[in-house]
Design an enzyme around this catalytic site. Structure first.
Site, short mmCIF file in Angstrom:
data_model
loop_
_atom_site.label_atom_id
_atom_site.label_comp_id
_atom_site.label_asym_id
_atom_site.label_seq_id
_atom_site.Cartn_x
_atom_site.Cartn_y
_atom_site.Cartn_z
N ASP A 25 0.88 -1.17 0.00
CA ASP A 25 0.00 0.00 0.00
C ASP A 25 0.91 1.21 0.00
OD1 ASP A 25 -1.69 2.11 0.54
OD2 ASP A 25 -2.46 1.31 2.43
N LYS A 87 3.07 11.32 -3.41
CA LYS A 87 2.07 10.62 -4.23
C LYS A 87 1.21 11.61 -5.01
CE LYS A 87 -1.40 6.98 -3.60
NZ LYS A 87 -1.94 6.07 -2.56
N GLU A 182 -7.00 0.75 -4.59
CA GLU A 182 -6.99 0.59 -3.13
C GLU A 182 -8.32 0.09 -2.57
OE1 GLU A 182 -5.66 4.47 -2.10
OE2 GLU A 182 -3.65 4.07 -2.86
N ASP A 204 -12.90 5.17 1.56
CA ASP A 204 -11.48 5.25 1.92
C ASP A 204 -11.05 6.70 2.06
OD1 ASP A 204 -8.71 5.32 2.04
OD2 ASP A 204 -8.39 3.92 0.39
#
Ligand code: ADP
Ligand code: MG
Length: 618
Positions: A25, A87, A182, A204
């Site tokens: 992850d 990211k 994800e 999420d």
């Protein structure tokens, strides 16, 4: 765990059949690595027993590099060389970057670059340092070399962002078995544990991104029905709101970069503590001398951040609508991401869905665990194979004549996908066509995003409409696109792999979708007008070439004059650009050319087209 099996030894003579594969992850805030050991998924810890690796890299002037907690500790002291939230830069150009980081960004073709004391770094290199650290952790814990990893990415990551992630893995010496969304990974973790059929929503909220996915589980197969979210919303935003509030309390008008970092750290700690407690005290001396001394209650915090919580709900509504599922049809709601520990989030999600969300699995680890299960399956350690389906966020297609978009792969198609469609040439003797690859929902090509352009040349000259150009779109399991064109009578072929210079962010995607909906009606008219225009031009070209070939032979002067004036009338109508007059003029031209066409048929000069309707390419 009934679905997990230990693989039987196969034909190979190697003593150890179990191939070391991990799930990673790669988060905005934290990264984790997990694997399946003795049939059980486990998150791997570092030598100190810590499982969460802060996704932070620090570049020192002497070339040294620190990763993780050591780097995060330097955020306040050395913000210019300490790279967090990288990211959010992956696969992005400077203009697309939605954050204002404490480090310096440089404009560069394709992807933004970062200026550090250790030199100019690309987001791909920074991510590679994080991945390398996880690889070393995994190899130390498992005692061997990895065969590969499944790496998770937000569901909304576009081609450029996915490619950048793969490049980072390659730099880190990791073989990517697959990129996985994800929320899909999270559902995988839950789905396997519970083996329950039905429709699930995966909510999420991480540090930097919010993703909502709607999935259907049937017979052990996961299908993602729709994805939505906000790539610029996460737990970090709660920290920023709280840091602003603290700065105001400390009477700091313009905090320095160091003060700001300290405040953000304090804000995050206070926020996390308030998930467990009703009140926290914050006492800290800031760089520069001021002393912060305040207490904060959960209800104060919730009042300050209520609109951030509310901002997650419209994407949830859109995802449900896109998947054609009502709130009542949702069997369960899975919470993922550290920020879903906030009671206000749990309450809002529970209220929206009318049921308490599932929280059995650790929201920090659930994505890595799902990725590990998938990696184990892909590495061949499981005998039963699963199917895992992701979707593409925006439709893909090409530009056709008249500047229209022809969608070839519709949005929310499950991956991997391959679709083909046939097109033809517009002019007699046309030997080349240009193929413009588009992404978006609008009818007009110039309102979609151009991903790539390539040409198919060397088509043998033939009458308009006879060439048969098959355009194939292939999107692989990682969401990477390849477009190929093949002229089928001659075998002439061309193709491109689409690696756009940089990606679209979620607000842009959301804006494109909203825009497409708002213009649905205009677009339909516009599309008819453009199609009529193209069709008229095609008829006029065909008529002109027929007149040239056979006009003298098969028509008298009066007949020729009638056709020429009908063509003039159509040209005039086209100039006005209104649908009705064009249609009338087309009918007029059709009427005066009917006899001519019949005579030409009789003498068998023209070959009529049969078969399916083909759209023409420029
Ligand atoms: P990412 O997927 O972006 O790496 P994570 O899932 O690790 O993010 O979530 C990180 C976010 O979760 C951070 O904003 C962090 O402050 C927040 N978080 C972690 N624990 C808690 C908690 N107990 N209460 C509230 N927020 C938390
Ligand atoms: Mg996450």
């Amino acid at each position: 765990m009934a679905l997990l099996q230990i693989a039987e030894p196969g034909q190979s003579t190697a003593p150890h059949q179990h191939r070391l594969a991990v799930g990673i992850d790669l988060g905005t805030t934290h990264s984790l690595v997990a694997t399946v050991r003795d049939g059980l998924p486990t998150v791997l810890a570092d030598a100190d027993g810590t499982r969460l690796l802060p996704s932070v890299v620090r570049y020192h002037a002497d070339g040294a590099i620190s990763v993780g907690a050591a780097a995060r500790a330097a955020l306040a002291d050395d913000p210019a060389n300490t790279i967090a939230s990288v990211k959010r830069l992956m696969g992005r150009g400077l203009r697309d970057v939605a954050i204002r980081p404490s480090y310096r960004l440089l404009d560069a073709p394709g992807m933004v670059q970062i200026a550090t004391a250790g030199g100019v770094k690309s987001p791909v290199e920074v991510s590679a340092h994080i991945l390398r650290s996880l690889r070393q952790r995994a190899e130390a814990a498992l005692g061997g070399e990895l065969v590969g990893a499944v790496i998770t990415v937000p569901a909304y990551f576009d081609e450029a962002q996915r490619q950048a992630t793969k490049d980072a893995a390659r730099l880190a010496g990791i073989e990517v078995l697959r990129l996985l969304a994800e929320p899909t990974a999270a559902a995988l973790a839950y789905g396997l544990d519970q083996a329950a059929e039905g429709v699930y929503a995966v909510y999420d909220l991480g540090g930097g991104t919010f993703d909502i996915s709607v999935l259907r589980l049937t017979g052990g197969v996961f299908e993602v029905l729709a994805v939505n979210g906000d790539a610029a919303l996460g737990g970090d935003d709660f920290d920023h709101v709280l840091a602003d509030w603290m700065a105001a309390r400390a009477l700091l008008d313009a905090p320095t970069s160091c003060q700001r970092q300290t405040l953000l750290g304090l804000a995050r700690a206070a926020k996390e503590a308030l998930s467990e407690r009703a009140e926290v005290a914050v006492i800290h001396s800031l760089p520069g001398g001021q002393v912060l001394d305040l207490t904060l209650s959960r209800s104060q915090f919730e009042a300050l951040t209520a609109d951030l919580v509310a901002r997650t709900l419209p994407p949830v509504r859109r995802a449900l609508r896109d998947s054609g599922v009502t709130v009542d049809e949702v069997t369960g709601v899975v919470l993922v991401g550290g920020a879903t520990r906030m009671p206000a989030i749990r309450a809002a999600v529970g209220q929206f869905f009318g049921r308490p969300p599932l929280t059995d699995l650790d929201p920090d680890a659930v994505v890595a665990i799902g990725a590990a299960l998938q990696a184990d399956a892909l590495a061949g350690n499981r005998s039963d194979d699963w199917l895992l389906l992701d979707v593409i966020p925006l439709s893909l297609g090409i530009e056709t004549l008249g500047g229209l978009t022809e969608k070839i792969v519709p949005r929310n198609s499950t991956l991997p996908v391959a679709r083909a469609q046939d097109f033809t040439t517009f002019k007699d003797g046309q030997t080349a066509i240009a193929i413009q690859v588009l992404q978006g929902e609008r009818e007009r090509a110039d309102q979609c995003r151009a991903l790539a352009r390539f040409e198919l040349r060397g088509i043998p000259p033939m009458p308009a409409g006879l060439a048969r150009v098959r355009v194939t779109f292939q999107v692989d399991a990682d969401g990477l696109l390849r477009v190929a064109a093949l002229e089928q009578t001659s075998g002439v072929a061309a193709e491109v792999s689409v690696k756009p210079a940089y990606g679209l962010d979620e607000p842009t995607i959301a804006a494109m979708l909203a825009d497409a909906r708002a213009h649905l009606l205009d677009d339909a008219d516009e599309r008819r007008l453009r199609e009529l225009t193209v069709e008229s031009e095609r008829i006029m070209l065909a008529t002109a070439s027929a007149l040239e070939a056979d006009g003298e032979r098969l028509l008298n002067a009066v007949e020729r004059g009638a056709i020429l004036s009908a063509m003039d009338a159509l040209r005039t109508a086209l100039g006005e650009g209104r649908i009705e007059p064009i249609r009338v003029a087309m009918d007029g031209l059709d009427a005066v050319t009917a006899e001519f066409a019949a005579r030409r048929m009789d003498v068998a000069v023209h070959t009529a087209l049969t078969g399916q309707h083909l759209a023409a390419l420029p």
